[in-house]
Every structure is written in structure tokens, then in C-alpha cells.
Design a protein around this motif. Sequence first.
Motif, PDB file in Angstrom:
ATOM      1  N   PHE A  69       0.830  -1.161   0.098  1.00 38.30           N
ATOM      2  CA  PHE A  69      -0.086   0.023   0.051  1.00 38.30           C
ATOM      3  C   PHE A  69       0.920   1.326   0.011  1.00 38.30           C
ATOM      4  O   PHE A  69       0.625   2.143  -0.661  1.00 38.30           O
ATOM      5  N   ILE A  70       1.785   1.415   0.908  1.00 39.03           N
ATOM      6  CA  ILE A  70       2.513   2.475   1.131  1.00 39.03           C
ATOM      7  C   ILE A  70       3.688   2.617  -0.244  1.00 39.03           C
ATOM      8  O   ILE A  70       3.723   3.703  -0.781  1.00 39.03           O
ATOM      9  N   ASP A  71       4.183   1.420  -0.605  1.00 43.54           N
ATOM     10  CA  ASP A  71       4.845   1.477  -1.874  1.00 43.54           C
ATOM     11  C   ASP A  71       4.185   2.166  -3.165  1.00 43.54           C
ATOM     12  O   ASP A  71       4.879   2.535  -4.079  1.00 43.54           O
ATOM     13  N   THR A  72       3.135   1.674  -3.157  1.00 45.79           N
ATOM     14  CA  THR A  72       2.337   1.982  -4.233  1.00 45.79           C
ATOM     15  C   THR A  72       2.298   3.902  -4.280  1.00 45.79           C
ATOM     16  O   THR A  72       2.312   4.344  -5.500  1.00 45.79           O
ATOM     17  N   PHE A  73       2.030   4.509  -3.302  1.00 49.66           N
ATOM     18  CA  PHE A  73       2.215   6.027  -3.219  1.00 49.66           C
ATOM     19  C   PHE A  73       3.630   6.138  -3.618  1.00 49.66           C
ATOM     20  O   PHE A  73       3.727   7.277  -4.348  1.00 49.66           O
ATOM     21  N   ILE A  74       4.594   5.580  -2.869  1.00 48.44           N
ATOM     22  CA  ILE A  74       6.058   6.098  -3.217  1.00 48.44           C
ATOM     23  C   ILE A  74       6.487   5.884  -4.672  1.00 48.44           C
ATOM     24  O   ILE A  74       6.948   6.879  -5.298  1.00 48.44           O
ATOM     25  N   GLU A  75       6.050   4.847  -5.216  1.00 49.92           N
ATOM     26  CA  GLU A  75       6.303   4.500  -6.681  1.00 49.92           C
ATOM     27  C   GLU A  75       5.690   5.361  -7.481  1.00 49.92           C
ATOM     28  O   GLU A  75       6.193   5.760  -8.861  1.00 49.92           O
ATOM     29  N   THR A  76       4.348   5.747  -7.125  1.00 50.14           N
ATOM     30  CA  THR A  76       3.929   6.697  -8.121  1.00 50.14           C
ATOM     31  C   THR A  76       4.387   8.184  -8.038  1.00 50.14           C
ATOM     32  O   THR A  76       4.561   8.634  -9.340  1.00 50.14           O
ATOM     33  N   ILE A  77       5.056   8.565  -7.016  1.00 48.96           N
ATOM     34  CA  ILE A  77       6.006   9.732  -7.123  1.00 48.96           C
ATOM     35  C   ILE A  77       7.212   9.394  -8.140  1.00 48.96           C
ATOM     36  O   ILE A  77       7.425  10.408  -9.030  1.00 48.96           O
ATOM     37  N   LYS A  78       7.902   8.365  -8.031  1.00 51.24           N
ATOM     38  CA  LYS A  78       8.869   7.940  -8.953  1.00 51.24           C
ATOM     39  C   LYS A  78       8.346   8.107 -10.234  1.00 51.24           C
ATOM     40  O   LYS A  78       9.155   8.324 -11.434  1.00 51.24           O
ATOM     41  N   LEU A  79       6.955   7.658 -10.487  1.00 53.28           N
ATOM     42  CA  LEU A  79       6.658   7.600 -11.924  1.00 53.28           C
ATOM     43  C   LEU A  79       6.563   9.009 -12.689  1.00 53.28           C
ATOM     44  O   LEU A  79       6.548   9.160 -13.877  1.00 53.28           O
ATOM     45  N   ILE A  80       6.521   9.991 -11.905  1.00 50.35           N
ATOM     46  CA  ILE A  80       6.442  11.191 -12.449  1.00 50.35           C
ATOM     47  C   ILE A  80       7.384  11.542 -13.429  1.00 50.35           C
ATOM     48  O   ILE A  80       7.569  12.317 -14.510  1.00 50.35           O
ATOM     49  N   SER A  81       8.933  11.388 -13.116  1.00 48.85           N
ATOM     50  CA  SER A  81       9.876  11.392 -14.179  1.00 48.85           C
ATOM     51  C   SER A  81      10.372  10.441 -14.742  1.00 48.85           C
ATOM     52  O   SER A  81      11.396  10.349 -15.515  1.00 48.85           O
ATOM     53  N   ILE A  82       9.834   9.264 -14.494  1.00 50.74           N
ATOM     54  CA  ILE A  82      10.526   8.031 -15.057  1.00 50.74           C
ATOM     55  C   ILE A  82      10.284   8.087 -16.854  1.00 50.74           C
ATOM     56  O   ILE A  82       9.387   8.407 -17.338  1.00 50.74           O
ATOM     57  N   HIS A 114      -9.154  -4.464  -7.189  1.00 45.16           N
ATOM     58  CA  HIS A 114      -8.440  -3.381  -6.470  1.00 45.16           C
ATOM     59  C   HIS A 114      -6.891  -4.093  -6.325  1.00 45.16           C
ATOM     60  O   HIS A 114      -6.599  -4.339  -4.960  1.00 45.16           O
ATOM     61  N   TYR A 115      -5.992  -3.900  -7.301  1.00 38.92           N
ATOM     62  CA  TYR A 115      -4.582  -4.736  -6.986  1.00 38.92           C
ATOM     63  C   TYR A 115      -3.612  -3.723  -6.931  1.00 38.92           C
ATOM     64  O   TYR A 115      -3.746  -2.514  -7.404  1.00 38.92           O
ATOM     65  N   PHE A 116      -2.616  -4.018  -6.579  1.00 44.28           N
ATOM     66  CA  PHE A 116      -1.291  -3.129  -6.671  1.00 44.28           C
ATOM     67  C   PHE A 116      -0.486  -3.605  -7.676  1.00 44.28           C
ATOM     68  O   PHE A 116      -0.419  -4.781  -8.154  1.00 44.28           O
ATOM     69  N   ASN A 117       0.062  -2.646  -8.423  1.00 42.95           N
ATOM     70  CA  ASN A 117      -0.142  -1.271  -8.462  1.00 42.95           C
ATOM     71  C   ASN A 117      -0.715  -0.647  -9.540  1.00 42.95           C
ATOM     72  O   ASN A 117      -0.087  -0.857 -10.877  1.00 42.95           O
ATOM     73  N   TRP A 118      -1.889  -0.067  -9.315  1.00 46.44           N
ATOM     74  CA  TRP A 118      -2.652   0.190 -10.351  1.00 46.44           C
ATOM     75  C   TRP A 118      -1.995   1.355 -11.452  1.00 46.44           C
ATOM     76  O   TRP A 118      -2.322   1.317 -12.405  1.00 46.44           O
ATOM     77  N   GLU A 119      -1.066   2.033 -10.795  1.00 50.82           N
ATOM     78  CA  GLU A 119      -0.722   3.271 -11.454  1.00 50.82           C
ATOM     79  C   GLU A 119       0.425   2.616 -12.557  1.00 50.82           C
ATOM     80  O   GLU A 119       0.422   3.295 -13.478  1.00 50.82           O
ATOM     81  N   PHE A 120       1.184   1.573 -12.214  1.00 49.16           N
ATOM     82  CA  PHE A 120       1.928   1.071 -13.249  1.00 49.16           C
ATOM     83  C   PHE A 120       0.956   0.453 -14.163  1.00 49.16           C
ATOM     84  O   PHE A 120       1.384   0.373 -15.326  1.00 49.16           O
ATOM     85  N   ALA A 121       0.049  -0.333 -13.672  1.00 55.92           N
ATOM     86  CA  ALA A 121      -0.850  -0.943 -14.710  1.00 55.92           C
ATOM     87  C   ALA A 121      -1.499   0.051 -15.876  1.00 55.92           C
ATOM     88  O   ALA A 121      -1.396  -0.234 -17.016  1.00 55.92           O
TER      89      ALA A 121
END
Length: 294
Positions: A69-82, A114-121
Amino acid sequence: MYYIVYGIFYLLSLLPWRVLYFLSDGIYLLVYYVFGYRKKVVMGNLAIAFPEKSEAERISIAKKFYHNFIDTFIETIKLISISEKAFRKRFSSNIEVMNQLYATGQNVQVISGHYFNWEFANLGVALDSKYPFVVVYMPLSNKIFDRLIYKLRTKFGTLLVPATEFRRDFNKYVHDQYALILVADQNPGGPEKAYWAPFFGKPAPFVRGPEKGAKVNNTAIVYAHFYKVKRGYYRVDFELVTTEPKTYSNGALTKLLVNKIEASVKQIPDNYLWSHRRWKFQYDEEKFGHLMVP
């Protein structure tokens, strides 16, 4: 103000993955041990879903869930510049299941849970889908963060349709073939507006929209199970369910998809959003018996 907020998150996103995960681990300790965010809901859901497991086993699943759950939000930040190149190293799918349908001219509904990580998907599917990849989203009340999330989710071509405009203005956003992503385990607005089906042995209401939309528009149904391969790496497995949704009796498609979601959750229990109150409404046979799918 938007540019200031965006600039801050962009700079954070430039931090190495290992640094961001160090922050994630620290936040996990606070969320789980100090604040206990929705812990009663999580443990209550796990008790319903896995009564055969011991308390220690359910706690282990809960801890892994909170990490995800926490990784999802942290990874979402990383996706901003990836970059696209860096992202492709961390995401895979059998997108050919969807792309093979494109030549038929039939539109697609991609159904998931509702799976992780929906932003990656969201980003990964849009990259390689022949269909315009359409996601219905609920606009945030905070306009700054709403704009930030919109920019992120459309980064690789996803078309976002506000849920508030979906019924009225869908054709304004989508003019040709499309693949529409819908979450089948969303709670309905009211239990009387739902199909009811057993979910881990306990009746729960499920929105009718995905099934109804598929039948009205004669869309193919593709089920998507996305999950973590290892930390920071994700995969989506697509499965063609049917190209003839109209042949199913009322509620049958919904029940089939619910069964698929349950099977996916049993396969990777910590990959599900257990803080989501799936059994929010209590089943009353007298009131809702006629809505229970056979």
C-alpha cells in the motif's frame, strides 16, 4: 501553486529507487504500528476471507499489504519523472490478448479488481495497447493534486474520462475503438442497485455497470490480474473471458468476474486492497434475495 507542488514532487521522483523504498519502509512503520490506519477494517476483512488461517498468518498478510500500500504511493512519485525506457524494464504484460481483438473491430472492457500497483498498470497498458486505453476516474476535490494526477496518468497516452461525465459525455472523449478499464469490485451506491454474489463465502454487492455496459455495447470482456513480480517490477496477465456478453443471463457475467477476482486474491493475498470495505453492506435475504445471482 501547481508548479511549486509539481516541482517538489518531480525533485522527489529523481531520488534513487533504494532511497524512496527506504522512505517507504519508514512510513510503513508509522502507518502500521503508530497510526494503525484502518487496521480494524483490514484485519476484519482478512478474518472473513481467510477463516482457515491462523491469526499470525493473517497478521503476516496484513503487514505485506501495508508495505504494498505504501509502496504504491511512493512508486507513483517515481513515475512522475520515469522515462519510457526505464519504465519498460519494470513492466510486462501479455498485451497481445487485447491487441488480437483490435482487428475484429469489437471494443473491449478490461475488468479488474483493487490490485497493486494500479498506477503501473495504467501506464503500462497504455504504452502497447492498439486500442485507445480509457480509464474512468473520480476527479479530486483539490485542484492542484487533481491536475498532478491527471498529468501522471496520461503520461503514456491513457485517456481519462471523469466519472461525473461518463454517462453523458463518453463520446466526447472517445470517438473510435476503445478499451475501457473498469473495477468490478467497486462498492455500489446502494445495495438495492447491485448484483449480490458470494465473495469468499460471504454475500457482497457488486456494481452492475460492467455487465450492463458490456451487453449494451456488445464489448469483449478481458480480465486483468496485475501484481508485483518483485519490488518495483509489475506484470499484467490478461485473459479473454468472452466476445459474446449478451449470451449470459443477468448477473452471470458479474458472478464469473467475481470468481476470477477471488481466485486472484487467493493466489496473492497481500496484493489486494484490504482497506477497501468489500462487505460494507449486510445481506438481507428478504430485501436482496431477488438480486442474488444463481
